[in-house]
Scaffold this motif. Structure first.
Motif, mmCIF file in Angstrom:
data_model
loop_
_atom_site.group_PDB
_atom_site.id
_atom_site.type_symbol
_atom_site.label_atom_id
_atom_site.label_comp_id
_atom_site.label_asym_id
_atom_site.label_seq_id
_atom_site.Cartn_x
_atom_site.Cartn_y
_atom_site.Cartn_z
ATOM 1 N N SER A 1 -3.009 10.737 -0.690
ATOM 2 C CA SER A 1 -4.341 10.109 -0.725
ATOM 3 C C SER A 1 -4.541 9.418 -2.064
ATOM 4 O O SER A 1 -5.127 9.980 -2.992
ATOM 5 C CB SER A 1 -5.426 11.169 -0.502
ATOM 6 O OG SER A 1 -5.278 11.786 0.756
ATOM 7 N N ALA B 1 6.494 7.700 6.619
ATOM 8 C CA ALA B 1 5.469 8.475 7.322
ATOM 9 C C ALA B 1 4.924 9.590 6.440
ATOM 10 O O ALA B 1 3.738 9.941 6.528
ATOM 11 C CB ALA B 1 6.047 9.046 8.620
ATOM 12 N N GLU B 2 5.777 10.144 5.572
ATOM 13 C CA GLU B 2 5.339 11.201 4.658
ATOM 14 C C GLU B 2 4.243 10.701 3.724
ATOM 15 O O GLU B 2 3.397 11.475 3.270
ATOM 16 C CB GLU B 2 6.539 11.709 3.843
ATOM 17 C CG GLU B 2 6.221 12.745 2.792
ATOM 18 C CD GLU B 2 5.720 14.059 3.381
ATOM 19 O OE1 GLU B 2 5.038 14.797 2.637
ATOM 20 O OE2 GLU B 2 6.009 14.348 4.567
ATOM 21 N N GLU C 1 0.829 -1.209 0.000
ATOM 22 C CA GLU C 1 0.000 0.000 0.000
ATOM 23 C C GLU C 1 0.864 1.261 0.000
ATOM 24 O O GLU C 1 0.546 2.247 -0.676
ATOM 25 C CB GLU C 1 -0.926 0.007 1.224
ATOM 26 C CG GLU C 1 -2.045 -1.006 1.165
ATOM 27 C CD GLU C 1 -1.599 -2.414 1.547
ATOM 28 O OE1 GLU C 1 -2.418 -3.344 1.458
ATOM 29 O OE2 GLU C 1 -0.426 -2.586 1.951
ATOM 30 N N GLN C 2 1.955 1.242 0.755
ATOM 31 C CA GLN C 2 2.848 2.405 0.782
ATOM 32 C C GLN C 2 3.560 2.591 -0.553
ATOM 33 O O GLN C 2 3.728 3.721 -1.016
ATOM 34 C CB GLN C 2 3.865 2.245 1.912
ATOM 35 C CG GLN C 2 3.268 2.415 3.304
ATOM 36 C CD GLN C 2 4.260 2.064 4.394
ATOM 37 O OE1 GLN C 2 5.086 1.152 4.251
ATOM 38 N NE2 GLN C 2 4.207 2.794 5.509
ATOM 39 N N GLU D 1 1.732 9.115 4.482
ATOM 40 C CA GLU D 1 0.412 9.250 5.095
ATOM 41 C C GLU D 1 -0.312 10.488 4.586
ATOM 42 O O GLU D 1 -1.547 10.576 4.661
ATOM 43 C CB GLU D 1 0.540 9.294 6.613
ATOM 44 C CG GLU D 1 1.084 8.003 7.217
ATOM 45 C CD GLU D 1 1.270 8.082 8.716
ATOM 46 O OE1 GLU D 1 0.833 9.096 9.315
ATOM 47 O OE2 GLU D 1 1.857 7.145 9.293
#
Length: 473
Positions: A456, A450-451, A36-37, A453
């Motif tokens: 979208s 983390a970036e 997903e990332q 996140e």
């Protein structure tokens, strides 16, 4: 060297150096990212252009439904689909199911046939779901025959409504821009459209309506640059005359239409490239040449169609999946930057031209010097997007950062858009790539992940079915 060009060259050199520095970082982020990332990272990636895109197959069913059932967006028209039959279901031709027509067409039908059609706004939920699925390859066993023989006839006269056509164009622009595409070269025309009473819309009226829609704030805000190709069906009985008429039309509308494409199943013996050689030569004697991007090599077995298509004057080849079987032409392409092959991984898989993607010629072309780029082909009928193409390429072929960047640059370098705009697009792409590298270079690998996140991603049915992604549509 003019000052602007010199500055662009220096900037490109700097971007190349930065790409080299970012390569190890990209590999580290990718190795630690979840699927997903990784998808989110590729969704955020600047992608250059989409050069191989059939407008008629680019529209998601949900977009069509929303517009066809909204009188404010479809010009006050009403649409009907053939859903209910007196005959036994197994006696009904697949092409008859879900065939969609406008109100004026419906009113002209005899009463017995009218009873088989249902207004989209009056459908049951099951009928709506069946209609939505009728325009995409989403079920096991569907493939080339369903796509070519069933999907296209079902569209009926949807695209003859100019309001619908231009609203669908707007949906494409906004969706592509959201995932980092900055140039779109659609196979798209405006000829043959009709008012709601089925009277003809003139070409001038159609172009004016289209340009008015493209000037609206929601489209301008995307920043996406848009040009069109006129498409010719290569195996039609009157294809030569269509080519003559189309060449003249595009020559008269070069501000928005930048070239010609010939499409159609190559298995049909009437669509062979040399059929058109004399016609093209006569046209080039009459008009300043038009760029050609022509389908070729979309076959299961080796042939010389790519070579013969180059003889027609094409500088872009659509698909080219059987190129490895024509070694002389492959060798020529490896030593010339003139010709780009427009690669369509998802299309080739779903239409079973390449049943095992790991054996697709794409990496061989990319890594032996043949210019290639990724494209979506008929993304609405695949229920996919451009990020799906990049995710497929990265996960199957272990693409490096430099290769990803090169794919985007190739798409812009080989675009048919006028040179000043092309220079601007390339400079903007380099700047976007530099910004992407900066964004994901900060801090540790954990910080880079983390970036993501803040990204979208949007994915559709293809991503859900094949990878289990649950991102929003």
């Amino acid at each position: 060297m003019p000052a602007l060009r010199f500055a662009l060259v220096l900037f490109a050199i700097a971007v190349t150096a930065n790409a080299d520095n970012f390569s190890a970082r990209f590999d580290a982020v990718r190795s630690q990212a979840t699927p997903e990332q990784l998808y989110a990272l590729l969704y955020a990636l600047p992608k250059g252009g989409d050069l191989h895109n059939h407008f008629g197959g680019a529209n998601r069913s949900e977009w069509m439904w929303a517009i066809l059932t909204d009188s404010a967006r479809n010009g006050g028209d009403v649409f009907y689909a053939r859903e209910r039959f007196d005959a036994a279901p197994d006696a009904i031709a697949a092409t008859a199911r879900h065939h969609t027509i406008r109100a004026a067409t419906y009113r002209a039908l005899p009463p017995a046939q009218q009873r088989e059609y249902v207004a989209l706004t009056a459908m049951t939920s099951n009928e709506r779901d069946a209609w939505l699925n009728a325009f995409r390859l989403e079920a096991p066993g569907e493939g080339r025959a369903v796509f070519f023989e069933d999907h296209w006839p079902r569209l009926g006269d949807i695209n003859a409504n100019p309001h619908v056509r231009f609203e669908l164009l707007a949906e494409n622009i906004k969706a592509f821009a959201a995932e980092g595409v900055r140039y779109l070269e659609l196979q798209f025309g405006v000829r043959g459209m009709q008012h709601n009473d089925l009277s003809d819309l003139s070409d001038a009226e159609a172009v004016a309506m289209m340009e008015a829609r493209l000037a609206q704030p929601d489209i301008v805000a995307t920043g996406l640059e848009l040009r069109f190709l006129e498409m010719i069906l290569r195996f039609a009985p009157d294809a030569e005359q269509d080519l003559i008429d189309t060449y003249a039309w595009v020559d008269a509308h070069r501000d928005r239409w930048v070239g010609i494409n010939m499409a159609g199943i190559e298995e049909n013996g009437k669509g062979y490239p040399r059929r058109f050689l004399d016609t093209y030569r006569r046209l080039r004697a009459k008009y300043p040449t038009l760029p050609l991007a022509i389908h070729a090599g979309e076959m299961d077995s080796p042939d010389h169609n790519i070579r013969d298509t180059l003889l027609l004057g094409a500088s872009r080849i659509g698909h080219g999946v059987n190129i490895l079987g024509d070694e002389d032409t492959l060798l020529m392409l490896q030593h010339s930057d003139r010709t780009l092959i427009e690669v369509n991984l998802i299309s080739n898989r779903l239409l079973e031209y390449v049943t095992d993607l790991d054996r697709h010629p794409f990496p061989e072309l990319l890594r032996t010097g043949v210019p290639v780029c990724l494209n979506t082909d008929d993304r609405g009928m695949w229920d996919s997007n451009m990020t799906d193409e990049y995710y497929t390429a990265v996960t199957h072929f272990n693409l490096s950062w430099a290769e990803l960047v090169q794919l985007g640059r190739n798409s812009l370098s080989h675009a048919f858009v006028e040179e000043p705009v092309k220079s601007h697009l390339l400079a903007a792409y380099d700047a976007d790539i530099a910004a992407f590298e900066t964004r994901f270079s900060r801090g540790t690998i954990a910080d880079a992940l983390a970036e993501l996140e803040a990204v979208s991603p949007v994915t559709y049915g293809y991503g859900r079915r094949n990878w289990g992604f649950g991102f929003a549509e």
